[in-house]
Enzyme design. Structure first.
Site, PDB file in Angstrom:
ATOM      1  CE  LYS A   8      -3.682   4.534  -1.834  1.00  0.00           C
ATOM      2  NZ  LYS A   8      -4.771   4.981  -2.730  1.00  0.00           N
ATOM      3  CE1 TYR A  68      -4.157   1.808   0.501  1.00  0.00           C
ATOM      4  CE2 TYR A  68      -2.893   3.104   2.070  1.00  0.00           C
ATOM      5  CZ  TYR A  68      -4.019   2.935   1.301  1.00  0.00           C
ATOM      6  OH  TYR A  68      -5.012   3.877   1.327  1.00  0.00           O
TER       7      TYR A  68
END
Length: 335
Positions: free
Chosen positions: A173, A169
């Site tokens: 991002k 993640y």
């Protein structure tokens, strides 16, 4: 007294991925309430959620349609954009809202696994595929607004277990930050603007995991999806020319996020001992407000200009000189 004029989106068409729930849903409803026609995307197996949102919008007098498709599948990206053209004649706004929550992750010491590819497909490749599908329409109409959804997880230190730090993640991002900047740069000549939303809001994932805790209840009350949509709406409006920026939005607060550099230390013939003895200048000083006292926003063009200046002058430029340089103008001088 300042006059109040509502931001309207009449005649604009927006495509929002993963919009059957959460922030995607509130983005769709808010844009529709301000006059935009909205395409509400969901996975084929979840299309009933999109249809529910469309029903809410149309019952309120708005324009919307549900469009099934998987983000990260190129043919689906083409179909989603074409659906906007077929139904409404144009496409003006793309909100890359779909994503995978960080509860599905690995740890740095065991990565990469197959799950990493899935994160890249949905968070990075999917928005790039939508860029490619929508770009010719944006160029033809000389107008386009793109919103990528990032996260403060991009800054790192995201620990997803008692023993591990997340490799999935947080990394994708961080990639979205660069994707937003590069998209903004490409769009400068064609009035195509791209920005990055870094939100914090109560969601279905939060509800499923900590909804019954004090923290979960506080988030549900204070960090609403509606507050995020209200915070970012202006950046999708035709009056807003801001592009290439990251905005943190949560619970009524909105702020700008950017990369910064300390002024640092320069010496011709730098040695390891010079670094050791000047580590304070390198790391920067913090003032009484907890701010870096000698820092500035850093971009690739500005980094090039600073290096060129050092090469020419054999000394570190001042903060005053740095402040006069363009952050976005491409430096033609080779280094």
């Amino acid at each position: 007294m300042m006059s109040y004029q509502e931001l309207r989106f009449d005649g604009r068409v927006a495509l929002i991925t993963g919009a059957g729930n959460g922030m995607g849903r509130t983005h769709a409803k808010l844009l529709a309430s301000r006059g935009a026609a909205v395409l509400v995307n969901e996975l084929p197996r979840s299309i009933h959620f999109a249809e529910d949102v469309v029903r809410e919008i149309t019952e309120a007098g708005g324009k919307a349609m549900a469009v099934a498709g998987a983000v990260g599948v190129d043919d689906d990206a083409k179909r989603m954009v074409q659906a906007a053209i077929n139904e409404f004649g144009r496409i003006d706004i793309v909100i890359n809202n779909a994503g995978i929550p960080n509860v599905i992750s690995d740890e740095i010491k065991t990565a990469p696994s197959d799950s990493f590819d899935r994160f890249v497909d949905i968070h990075v490749k999917g928005p790039m595929q939508l860029n490619r599908a929508a770009w010719p329409h944006f160029v033809r109409q000389q107008y386009g607004k793109i919103l990528f959804v990032g996260s403060s997880a991009a800054t790192g230190w995201l620990q997803t277990s008692a023993t591990g730090f997340d490799p999935n993640y947080a990394i994708v991002k961080a990639a979205i930050f660069a994707l937003g900047r590069q998209t903004a740069g490409e769009g400068l000549g064609d009035h195509i603007h791209a920005n990055i939303l870094m939100p914090a809001a109560f969601s279905k994932i939060v509800k499923d995991n900590i909804g019954d805790t004090d923290m979960g209840k506080w988030m549900e009350e204070n960090l609403t999806a509606e507050s995020v949509s209200n915070g970012i709406l202006y950046f999708l409006h035709e009056d807003c020319n801001i592009t290439g920026e990251a905005l943190t939005v949560q619970g009524g607060r909105i702020g700008r996020v950017y990369f910064a550099s300390t002024l640092g230390y320069y010496k011709d013939g730098l040695t390891p001992e010079d670094v050791r003895d000047n580590i304070g200048k390198i790391m920067g000083t913090v003032n009484e407000r907890g701010q870096l006292a000698d820092a500035f926003e850093i971009t690739f063009p500005l980094e090039q200009r600073i290096i060129n200046e050092i090469v020419d002058q054999k000394e570190m430029p001042t903060l005053e000189w740095i402040a006069k340089q363009s952050l976005t103008e491409v430096n033609k001088k080779l280094i």
